[in-house]
Design a protein around this motif. Structure first.
Motif, short mmCIF file in Angstrom:
data_model
loop_
_atom_site.label_atom_id
_atom_site.label_comp_id
_atom_site.label_asym_id
_atom_site.label_seq_id
_atom_site.Cartn_x
_atom_site.Cartn_y
_atom_site.Cartn_z
N ALA A 19 0.88 -1.18 0.00
CA ALA A 19 0.00 0.00 0.00
C ALA A 19 0.91 1.22 0.00
N ILE A 20 0.78 2.07 -1.01
CA ILE A 20 1.63 3.26 -1.13
C ILE A 20 0.74 4.51 -1.13
N ILE A 21 1.09 5.46 -0.25
CA ILE A 21 0.33 6.72 -0.18
C ILE A 21 1.33 7.88 -0.26
N THR A 22 1.04 8.83 -1.15
CA THR A 22 2.04 9.88 -1.41
C THR A 22 1.43 11.28 -1.33
N PRO A 23 2.30 12.31 -1.09
CA PRO A 23 1.83 13.69 -0.95
C PRO A 23 1.87 14.44 -2.30
N ALA A 66 3.67 -6.24 -5.91
CA ALA A 66 2.51 -5.60 -6.54
C ALA A 66 2.15 -4.39 -5.69
N ILE A 67 1.46 -3.43 -6.32
CA ILE A 67 1.26 -2.14 -5.65
C ILE A 67 -0.16 -1.63 -5.78
N VAL A 68 -0.68 -1.08 -4.68
CA VAL A 68 -1.90 -0.28 -4.74
C VAL A 68 -1.50 1.12 -4.29
N TRP A 69 -1.70 2.10 -5.17
CA TRP A 69 -1.19 3.44 -4.92
C TRP A 69 -2.34 4.44 -4.81
N VAL A 70 -2.31 5.21 -3.71
CA VAL A 70 -3.25 6.32 -3.50
C VAL A 70 -2.45 7.62 -3.50
N PRO A 71 -2.57 8.44 -4.54
CA PRO A 71 -1.84 9.72 -4.58
C PRO A 71 -2.64 10.81 -3.86
N GLU A 131 -8.33 2.57 3.73
CA GLU A 131 -8.74 1.20 3.39
C GLU A 131 -7.53 0.34 2.98
N ILE A 132 -6.65 0.90 2.15
CA ILE A 132 -5.53 0.06 1.68
C ILE A 132 -4.49 -0.18 2.79
N ALA A 165 2.41 -4.67 3.35
CA ALA A 165 3.35 -3.66 3.86
C ALA A 165 2.89 -2.30 3.38
N VAL A 166 3.43 -1.24 4.05
CA VAL A 166 2.97 0.12 3.76
C VAL A 166 4.16 1.04 3.53
N GLY A 167 4.06 1.86 2.47
CA GLY A 167 5.02 2.95 2.23
C GLY A 167 4.25 4.24 2.21
#
Ligand code: NAD
Length: 481
Positions: A145-149, A170-175, A213-214, A222-224
């Motif tokens: 799970a990747i969340i970015t600013p 594999a990646i799920v990305w929330v920008p 949610e992610i 794992a989370v970034g």
């Protein structure tokens, strides 16, 4: 006007709710795109797609993954003008200097991951038992799970996506919602480079909904996260038990000693304050000056601020665009008001500059005599401000620098090796730059916060991200005999 979609399981899709939100150009306030307002159900679909398809990247041979990353870099280079243009429209940074630079670095980020994954060695470990042979391998963690600013909407996601894919995740990305249009354009590049469907999934929408949610979903391993300390700490609780890579806020102290090359020190320090309108985690946020050179430093800072050219980010003469969003501008208003109420002196700037096109333009600002109990000193401002505080000894300057809940990057300017090491070894930050600003960093250098501070967990950069984004497995083999 762009009508953009999310990317789930290799398909461009609307939100299941049918709702959208608008992306606005911060320099004019105009709507530039509509994007799907993702729901928890959309996020769950993305997590399911990543789980169904994670084998496609995990089982891909390493050299092939490296080649995939190189292909993405090639596509981004081919589409660099389009990417830089949407980056400026979405984020507000000057097109000719900063947006084009960010796109160039973005492509480099993919190449960097491609190189490092090829040379990621593990160990063969001697053991007491003569019948055993023991070695380690590194494996993908699974679904990230990747969340970015929104401050570097290409480069920061690539700090996770490139090593993440290179390492076989594999990646799920929330920008960030305010820079999701450029995120969609980057995912188009991934699709064009033939990233297997379902391996990278993009979900747009509010962080507290789709991001939450992610992070909490049992289907992510794992989370970034890069963002503010408060959100990072909240996410750490929601993701309890999962490996975390957190890059959070900074309050970059810069110490200028009386033996420094003052002209150079102030020139690069001003860049540290004003680049990207100060919206950088490693921006120069506090300038701590030896009192013997205080007056000179302050004068040089004011003349550096006077040289900043606010304006249309597409104009070649512009060196600073608007802030990205209203909460950031409000934080600047609050910090400047509070500092002045507590006794600071405003030397230059200090207010919004709507005459340049929108209420998000902010004057480059210099504030002197900033007290240590002010929000400007204690908190990250994330705006175009150079706050100065003077002190009379190295010990006092060190105390001022460390008197802060954050500890990401610091800088020291001195011609003395002894004094440089005095500070470098005692500053409570993850990175110390000597005779350069807090901004200096290269893609392969370890970057992250010091323990005990609220600037994050783990290290980004080159092989260091690969170490964070993989599991170390120990294999013990009894060979008999
Ligand atoms: P933010 O914490 O408000 O938001 C970051 C991201 O988190 C956004 O995508 C947002 O939508 C999402 N989010 C918000 N609430 C969430 C929740 N409850 N659950 C899941 N996701 C959620 O930060 P920001 O204002 O977008 O970014 C600025 C901050 O980022 C600054 O503090 C800056 O220092 C930090 N930053 C750190 C680094 C670094 O490498 N250390 C780099 C850049 C920015």
């Amino acid at each position: 006007m762009l009508e953009l979609k999310m990317y789930i399981n290799g398909q461009w899709v609307e939100s299941e709710s049918g709702k959208t939100f608008a992306a606005r150009n911060p320099a004019t306030g105009e709507v530039i795109a509509h994007l799907p307002e993702g729901t928890r159900e959309d996020a769950r679909r993305a997590v399911a797609a990543a789980n169904e398809n994670k084998h496609r990247i995990a089982e891909m041979p390493v050299w092939e993954r490296a080649r995939l990353c190189e292909r993405i870099a090639e596509v981004m280079e081919k589409r660099r003008e389009e990417l830089a243009r949407i980056l400026t429209l979405d984020q507000g940074k000057p097109y000719h200097t900063e947006a084009q630079f960010e796109v160039r670095k973005a492509a480099e980020g993919w190449r960097n991951a491609a190189e490092h994954i090829k040379w990621l060695e593990t160990s063969f470990i001697p053991v007491e038992d003569p019948h055993k042979r023991v070695f380690t391998i590194r494996q993908p963690r699974g679904v990230y799970a990747i969340i970015t600013p929104w401050n570097f909407p290409l480069n920061i996601p690539i700090e996770y996506l490139a090593p993440g894919l290179a390492a076989g995740n594999a990646i799920v990305w929330v920008p960030a919602p305010t820079t999701s249009a450029v995120a969609v354009k980057m995912v188009e590049c991934l699709e064009e480079a033939e990233v297997p469907p379902g391996v990278v999934n993009l979900v747009t929408g509010p962080g507290p909904v789709v991001g939450d949610e992610i992070v909490a979903h049992p289907g992510t391993d794992a989370v970034g996260f890069t963002g503010s300390s408060a959100t990072g700490e909240h996410i750490a609780r929601r993701a309890a038990g999962k490996p975390l890579l957190l890059e959070l806020g900074g309050n970059g102290p810069t110490i200028i000693l009386e033996d420094a090359d003052l002209e150079r020190a102030v020139q690069v320090t001003a860049e540290g304050c004003f680049l990207n309108a100060g919206q950088i985690c490693c921006a120069t946020e506090r300038i701590l000056v030896h009192e013997r050179v205080h007056e000179e430093v302050v004068q040089l800072l004011v003349s550096a601020a006077q040289k900043v050219r606010l304006g249309d980010p597409f104009d070649e003469n512009t060196t600073m665009g608007p802030l990205n969003n209203e909460p950031t501008a409000q934080k600047m208003d609050r910090h400047l008001r509070d500092a002045q109420e507590k006794g600071a002196t405003l030397l230059y700037g200090g207010r919004r500059a709507p005459e340049y096109g929108s209420d998000l333009f902010y004057q480059p600002t210099v504030v002197d005599k900033v007290p240590r109990d002010s929000a400007l000193f204690q908190e990250e401002s994330f705006g175009p401000v150079a706050p100065v505080t003077a002190a009379s000894s190295d010990e006092e300057l060190l105390r001022l620098a460390n008197d802060n809940p954050l500890g990401l990057v610091s800088a020291v300017f001195t011609e003395s090796a002894r004094r440089a090491f005095y500070f470098a070894e005692r500053l409570q930050t993850g990175i110390v730059n000597i005779n350069d600003s807090t901004l200096y960093w290269e893609l392969h250098l370890p970057f992250g916060g010091a323990s005990g501070k609220r600037s994050g967990i783990g290290r980004l950069g080159g092989k260091y991200t690969l170490l964070e984004m993989t599991d170390l497995k120990t294999i013990c083999w009894d060979i008999g005999g």
